[in-house]
Write an enzyme that holds these catalytic residues in place. Structure first.
Site, short mmCIF file in Angstrom:
data_model
loop_
_atom_site.label_atom_id
_atom_site.label_comp_id
_atom_site.label_asym_id
_atom_site.label_seq_id
_atom_site.Cartn_x
_atom_site.Cartn_y
_atom_site.Cartn_z
N HIS A 1 0.84 -1.21 0.00
CA HIS A 1 0.00 0.00 0.00
C HIS A 1 0.87 1.26 0.00
O HIS A 1 0.60 2.22 -0.72
CB HIS A 1 -0.90 0.03 1.25
CG HIS A 1 -1.88 -1.11 1.32
ND1 HIS A 1 -1.76 -2.13 2.23
CD2 HIS A 1 -3.01 -1.38 0.62
CE1 HIS A 1 -2.76 -2.98 2.08
NE2 HIS A 1 -3.53 -2.56 1.12
N GLY B 1 -2.07 -2.20 -7.54
CA GLY B 1 -0.90 -3.09 -7.48
C GLY B 1 -0.99 -4.20 -8.52
O GLY B 1 -2.06 -4.78 -8.74
N GLN B 2 0.15 -4.51 -9.10
CA GLN B 2 0.26 -5.64 -10.03
C GLN B 2 -0.06 -6.97 -9.33
O GLN B 2 -0.42 -7.94 -9.97
CB GLN B 2 1.69 -5.65 -10.60
CG GLN B 2 2.02 -6.81 -11.51
CD GLN B 2 1.24 -6.78 -12.82
OE1 GLN B 2 0.80 -5.72 -13.25
NE2 GLN B 2 1.07 -7.93 -13.43
N GLN C 1 -7.50 -7.94 -11.42
CA GLN C 1 -8.27 -6.76 -11.01
C GLN C 1 -7.90 -5.55 -11.89
O GLN C 1 -8.79 -4.82 -12.35
CB GLN C 1 -7.97 -6.45 -9.54
CG GLN C 1 -8.45 -5.11 -9.05
CD GLN C 1 -8.34 -5.01 -7.54
OE1 GLN C 1 -9.15 -5.56 -6.82
NE2 GLN C 1 -7.33 -4.32 -7.06
N ARG D 1 -3.82 -10.49 4.18
CA ARG D 1 -4.21 -11.82 4.66
C ARG D 1 -3.03 -12.61 5.24
O ARG D 1 -3.25 -13.59 5.94
CB ARG D 1 -4.86 -12.62 3.54
CG ARG D 1 -6.24 -12.10 3.15
CD ARG D 1 -6.90 -13.04 2.15
NE ARG D 1 -8.29 -12.67 1.89
CZ ARG D 1 -8.68 -11.81 0.97
NH1 ARG D 1 -7.78 -11.20 0.22
NH2 ARG D 1 -9.96 -11.53 0.80
P1 AMP Z 1 -6.13 -4.23 -0.84
O1 AMP Z 1 -6.15 -3.32 0.36
O2 AMP Z 1 -5.59 -5.59 -0.57
O3 AMP Z 1 -7.44 -4.21 -1.59
O4 AMP Z 1 -5.08 -3.59 -1.83
C1 AMP Z 1 -5.15 -2.23 -2.20
C2 AMP Z 1 -4.22 -2.01 -3.36
O5 AMP Z 1 -2.90 -2.38 -2.96
C3 AMP Z 1 -4.57 -2.87 -4.58
O6 AMP Z 1 -4.39 -2.11 -5.76
C4 AMP Z 1 -3.58 -3.99 -4.49
O7 AMP Z 1 -3.26 -4.56 -5.75
C5 AMP Z 1 -2.37 -3.28 -3.91
N1 AMP Z 1 -1.48 -4.25 -3.26
C6 AMP Z 1 -1.83 -5.20 -2.36
N2 AMP Z 1 -0.75 -5.95 -2.05
C7 AMP Z 1 0.29 -5.45 -2.77
C8 AMP Z 1 1.68 -5.79 -2.88
N3 AMP Z 1 2.21 -6.80 -2.20
N4 AMP Z 1 2.44 -5.06 -3.73
C9 AMP Z 1 1.90 -4.03 -4.44
N5 AMP Z 1 0.61 -3.66 -4.37
C10 AMP Z 1 -0.18 -4.36 -3.54
#
Ligand code: AMP
Length: 256
Positions: free
Chosen positions: A35, A145-146, A151, A185
């Site tokens: 994030h 994020g990739q 998504q 997670r």
């Molecule tokens: P989330 O809170 O898990 O929905 O993630 C929010 C954003 O952070 C999304 O665009 C995810 O793809 C990105 N994200 C989550 N984990 C990672 C990671 N390890 N590296 C880069 N981006 C991430």
């Protein structure tokens, strides 16, 4: 940093920002360095940085997964403020989905593959909430994020199909030194489970679907497939105990 809990508060807090560029980072909280890399990219590029923190019930089809999703608003607010975020939008579920809510966005083909097959309705929830956030914030750039490659593809398709006027910026997956992709997670994994989970990035690092499937033999694998995106990725999902983990590698890159 302003904290906006309602749509009205968000709109008010963005009034002075409308003349400049606005960057949006949609999240579900429990912030980690993945994030933070998105926050930093938005901070470097945009006049105003908005982070949304919303555990979107519409993209969870399992109540247990939704209920177990980590929450620590105070820690997240501190992390966002330290990253230079201007507005943290953290609405209640009823603020974005009032009782009579009935309009959904469905990216019908891409949204049914892989993650969409394992989690029916997931991408409908993602696309709908992201369209709402794009409409509310009206960012010039949104950061993703990739790590969640499908998504990104679903949202790119929605942006094109619905003629939305924003750029989607995709940042590389941030990993722990052992190779595990950072994920909110991961906190649920025991030490033994974490050891098992490391099989996923190791398998994907082969950059070959057959070899990766062989490397994961004996584990609870949802899928390991090449997804023909731009760029193509080798994506995988496994379950370790009660935790479901996803990861992917870009196929055009040289192996590390
Ligand atoms: P989330 O809170 O898990 O929905 O993630 C929010 C954003 O952070 C999304 O665009 C995810 O793809 C990105 N994200 C989550 N984990 C990672 C990671 N390890 N590296 C880069 N981006 C991430």
């Amino acid at each position: 940093m302003k904290v906006a809990r309602t749509v009205a508060e968000l709109r008010d807090s963005l009034l002075p920002a409308r003349a400049g560029s606005i960057g949006l980072v949609p999240t579900m909280g429990a912030f980690h360095d993945g994030h933070r890399s998105l926050f930093a990219a938005a901070r470097a590029e945009c006049d105003t940085v908005v982070v949304s923190l919303f555990v979107n019930p519409a993209q969870f089809e399992e109540d247990a997964d939704l209920d177990a999703y980590p929450h620590d608003f105070e820690a997240d607010a501190r992390a966002a403020e330290a990253a230079g975020v201007d507005v943290l939008f953290a609405p209640a579920a009823t603020e974005l989905y009032p009782e009579d809510f009935q309009t959904w966005v469905d990216v019908v083909e891409l949204g049914r593959l892989l993650e969409g097959e394992s989690r029916p309705g997931h991408f409908r929830g993602v696309a709908t909430v992201c369209l709402k956030l794009f409409n509310l914030v009206r960012p010039s750039i949104a950061y993703f994020g990739q790590k969640d490659a499908q998504q990104v593809a679903v949202l790119q398709r929605m942006i094109r199909d619905l003629n939305l006027e924003l750029t989607l910026r995709v940042l590389p997956t941030v990993r722990d030194p052992d190779g595990l992709a950072l994920s909110s997670r991961n906190a649920r994994l025991s030490t033994a489970e974490r050891h098992v989970a490391l099989a996923l990035p190791r398998a994907l690092a082969t950059r070959d679907a057959e070899q990766a499937r062989a490397a994961l033999a004996g584990l609870d694998v949802d899928y390991v497939e090449v997804l023909d995106l731009d760029p193509p990725v080798l994506a995988g999902a496994i379950r370790v105990g009660s935790t479901r983990l996803i990861d992917n590698v870009v196929l055009e890159e040289e192996p590390a």
